[in-house]
Design a protein around this motif. Sequence first.
Motif, PDB file in Angstrom:
ATOM      1  N   SER A 151       0.763  -0.873  -0.245  1.00 54.38           N
ATOM      2  CA  SER A 151      -0.032  -0.063   0.145  1.00 54.38           C
ATOM      3  C   SER A 151       0.801   1.014  -0.269  1.00 54.38           C
ATOM      4  O   SER A 151       1.701   1.566   0.980  1.00 54.38           O
ATOM      5  CB  SER A 151      -0.991  -0.149   1.234  1.00 54.38           C
ATOM      6  OG  SER A 151      -1.324   1.203   1.354  1.00 54.38           O
ATOM      7  N   ARG A 202       1.246   0.096 -10.464  1.00 51.82           N
ATOM      8  CA  ARG A 202      -0.094  -0.352 -10.126  1.00 51.82           C
ATOM      9  C   ARG A 202      -0.444  -1.908 -10.206  1.00 51.82           C
ATOM     10  O   ARG A 202      -0.047  -2.151 -11.584  1.00 51.82           O
ATOM     11  CB  ARG A 202      -1.087   0.788 -10.906  1.00 51.82           C
ATOM     12  CG  ARG A 202      -2.179   1.016 -10.252  1.00 51.82           C
ATOM     13  CD  ARG A 202      -2.854   1.925  -8.587  1.00 51.82           C
ATOM     14  NE  ARG A 202      -3.789   1.924  -9.199  1.00 51.82           N
ATOM     15  CZ  ARG A 202      -4.569   1.141  -8.271  1.00 51.82           C
ATOM     16  NH1 ARG A 202      -4.778  -0.174  -7.207  1.00 51.82           N
ATOM     17  NH2 ARG A 202      -5.894   1.579  -7.951  1.00 51.82           N
ATOM     18  N   GLU A 223      -3.082   9.215 -10.515  1.00 46.88           N
ATOM     19  CA  GLU A 223      -4.197   7.762  -9.800  1.00 46.88           C
ATOM     20  C   GLU A 223      -3.952   8.521  -8.618  1.00 46.88           C
ATOM     21  O   GLU A 223      -4.177   8.100  -7.556  1.00 46.88           O
ATOM     22  CB  GLU A 223      -3.619   6.512 -10.505  1.00 46.88           C
ATOM     23  CG  GLU A 223      -4.656   6.608 -11.428  1.00 46.88           C
ATOM     24  CD  GLU A 223      -4.294   4.964 -11.789  1.00 46.88           C
ATOM     25  OE1 GLU A 223      -3.501   4.163 -11.583  1.00 46.88           O
ATOM     26  OE2 GLU A 223      -4.919   3.967 -12.768  1.00 46.88           O
ATOM     27  N   TYR A 224      -2.771   8.578  -8.180  1.00 43.89           N
ATOM     28  CA  TYR A 224      -1.720   8.600  -6.655  1.00 43.89           C
ATOM     29  C   TYR A 224      -2.221  10.358  -6.419  1.00 43.89           C
ATOM     30  O   TYR A 224      -3.053  10.345  -5.375  1.00 43.89           O
ATOM     31  CB  TYR A 224      -0.556   9.214  -6.793  1.00 43.89           C
ATOM     32  CG  TYR A 224       0.122   9.351  -5.883  1.00 43.89           C
ATOM     33  CD1 TYR A 224       0.873   8.814  -4.364  1.00 43.89           C
ATOM     34  CD2 TYR A 224       0.678  11.040  -6.070  1.00 43.89           C
ATOM     35  CE1 TYR A 224       1.013   9.338  -4.111  1.00 43.89           C
ATOM     36  CE2 TYR A 224       1.042  11.001  -4.971  1.00 43.89           C
ATOM     37  CZ  TYR A 224       1.449  10.304  -3.410  1.00 43.89           C
ATOM     38  OH  TYR A 224       1.344  11.515  -2.771  1.00 43.89           O
ATOM     39  N   TYR A 226      -5.040  11.281  -7.576  1.00 41.40           N
ATOM     40  CA  TYR A 226      -6.857  11.050  -7.189  1.00 41.40           C
ATOM     41  C   TYR A 226      -6.551  10.731  -5.550  1.00 41.40           C
ATOM     42  O   TYR A 226      -7.652  11.678  -5.023  1.00 41.40           O
ATOM     43  CB  TYR A 226      -7.234  10.065  -8.196  1.00 41.40           C
ATOM     44  CG  TYR A 226      -8.373   9.829  -7.563  1.00 41.40           C
ATOM     45  CD1 TYR A 226      -9.830  10.754  -7.738  1.00 41.40           C
ATOM     46  CD2 TYR A 226      -9.298   8.946  -7.154  1.00 41.40           C
ATOM     47  CE1 TYR A 226     -10.982  10.505  -8.020  1.00 41.40           C
ATOM     48  CE2 TYR A 226     -10.305   8.294  -6.867  1.00 41.40           C
ATOM     49  CZ  TYR A 226     -11.181   9.267  -7.009  1.00 41.40           C
ATOM     50  OH  TYR A 226     -12.325   9.121  -7.007  1.00 41.40           O
ATOM     51  N   HIS A 227      -5.983   9.712  -5.465  1.00 39.74           N
ATOM     52  CA  HIS A 227      -6.362   8.658  -4.190  1.00 39.74           C
ATOM     53  C   HIS A 227      -5.647  10.165  -3.292  1.00 39.74           C
ATOM     54  O   HIS A 227      -6.308  10.163  -2.005  1.00 39.74           O
ATOM     55  CB  HIS A 227      -5.090   7.799  -4.190  1.00 39.74           C
ATOM     56  CG  HIS A 227      -6.227   6.431  -5.235  1.00 39.74           C
ATOM     57  ND1 HIS A 227      -6.953   6.328  -4.566  1.00 39.74           N
ATOM     58  CD2 HIS A 227      -5.925   5.969  -6.056  1.00 39.74           C
ATOM     59  CE1 HIS A 227      -7.612   5.289  -4.930  1.00 39.74           C
ATOM     60  NE2 HIS A 227      -6.672   5.208  -6.490  1.00 39.74           N
ATOM     61  N   ARG A 228      -4.943  10.520  -3.201  1.00 41.78           N
ATOM     62  CA  ARG A 228      -4.131  11.529  -2.062  1.00 41.78           C
ATOM     63  C   ARG A 228      -5.160  12.554  -2.141  1.00 41.78           C
ATOM     64  O   ARG A 228      -5.498  13.101  -0.875  1.00 41.78           O
ATOM     65  CB  ARG A 228      -3.147  12.147  -3.003  1.00 41.78           C
ATOM     66  CG  ARG A 228      -1.650  13.386  -1.587  1.00 41.78           C
ATOM     67  CD  ARG A 228      -0.907  13.693  -1.820  1.00 41.78           C
ATOM     68  NE  ARG A 228      -0.800  14.328  -3.305  1.00 41.78           N
ATOM     69  CZ  ARG A 228      -0.990  15.662  -3.514  1.00 41.78           C
ATOM     70  NH1 ARG A 228      -0.734  16.410  -1.831  1.00 41.78           N
ATOM     71  NH2 ARG A 228      -0.906  16.116  -5.021  1.00 41.78           N
ATOM     72  N   SER A 232      -8.119   8.511   0.491  1.00 46.53           N
ATOM     73  CA  SER A 232      -7.945   7.493   0.385  1.00 46.53           C
ATOM     74  C   SER A 232      -6.377   6.734   0.205  1.00 46.53           C
ATOM     75  O   SER A 232      -6.333   5.301  -1.095  1.00 46.53           O
ATOM     76  CB  SER A 232      -9.169   6.568  -0.865  1.00 46.53           C
ATOM     77  OG  SER A 232      -8.583   7.179  -2.060  1.00 46.53           O
ATOM     78  N   LEU A 233      -5.152   6.597  -0.108  1.00 45.63           N
ATOM     79  CA  LEU A 233      -3.840   6.308  -0.531  1.00 45.63           C
ATOM     80  C   LEU A 233      -3.649   5.143  -0.441  1.00 45.63           C
ATOM     81  O   LEU A 233      -3.132   4.292  -0.319  1.00 45.63           O
ATOM     82  CB  LEU A 233      -3.552   7.338  -0.391  1.00 45.63           C
ATOM     83  CG  LEU A 233      -2.402   8.526  -0.834  1.00 45.63           C
ATOM     84  CD1 LEU A 233      -1.084   9.652  -0.907  1.00 45.63           C
ATOM     85  CD2 LEU A 233      -1.655   8.231  -2.128  1.00 45.63           C
ATOM     86  N   LEU A 236      -4.215   2.456  -2.677  1.00 52.58           N
ATOM     87  CA  LEU A 236      -3.365   2.205  -3.713  1.00 52.58           C
ATOM     88  C   LEU A 236      -2.297   1.472  -3.381  1.00 52.58           C
ATOM     89  O   LEU A 236      -1.764   1.361  -3.217  1.00 52.58           O
ATOM     90  CB  LEU A 236      -3.134   4.227  -3.289  1.00 52.58           C
ATOM     91  CG  LEU A 236      -2.073   3.979  -5.412  1.00 52.58           C
ATOM     92  CD1 LEU A 236      -2.549   3.889  -6.627  1.00 52.58           C
ATOM     93  CD2 LEU A 236      -1.445   4.972  -5.380  1.00 52.58           C
TER      94      LEU A 236
END
Length: 246
Positions: A151, A202, A223-224, A226-228, A232-233, A236
């Motif tokens: 993760s 990924r 994508e990183y 977006y999750h940051r 919601s990191l 990932l």
Amino acid sequence: MLDGLKLAEDAMHIFRIPFIDVTLTGTGETLAFFYWAARRPFRIRNMQAMCSDRRHAENFFDLFIGRCDHLELFFHFKRSFKLPREDRWPNKVTLNAHPNHFDFSRLIHCPELCLIKVHATNEQLNEFIKSWQSGKRNPRLRRVYFKQRASLGRVLHEIEVNHRDPRTVKRVLTLNNVTWSIVGGIDIAGPNGKTATIKWERYRKDERPAETEEEAFRRAFREYKYHRVAGSLEFLDISSFTIFVW
């Protein structure tokens, strides 16, 4: 095995071969090879040690003289065995082993390290980075590659980072006669003015259309981000990551 080594030695003299590659699969082979190599100045390019039991691993490290460019260790047993703490490691080490075989608090000291399916926890990987930042571990490190699921958010927990946009930041690192072109990444400040850059792949169950490495990381970086932003990191998941040290 000594007969085979004698033939190899004759061929090296005749054809002027500057190096040898060797694979050691048992205690007898290991003893014979080091007896032979200790008396000859040949350069050993790649050395593979495929240990099926703890005894072979112990014999290998009792005899290992550190004279090779790349050491590959394959441990095919689960019984507890800790890698020795020593200064004889070559410039590159590849380790394919069970977690019982090493301790992240005293990891191998060499410039380039590849860890294949060692199944370290997110907390161990996080501690590895923090130990490097503090200057306590792996001062010679220039590149480390982890081939395992993790993760990204938990690996970077409580670590201050700087983001480098892959559309605008491109860097190059040459190590052990190999050059990497590094676009973007996550930078981490290290000891004595050093910087570590993290890149990752990924984790996916589905197949993606063919794309270049640069295109793949640009997608992974989007994508990183977006999750940051979404907070919601920790969800990932990555399949591998590399740390480059400048």
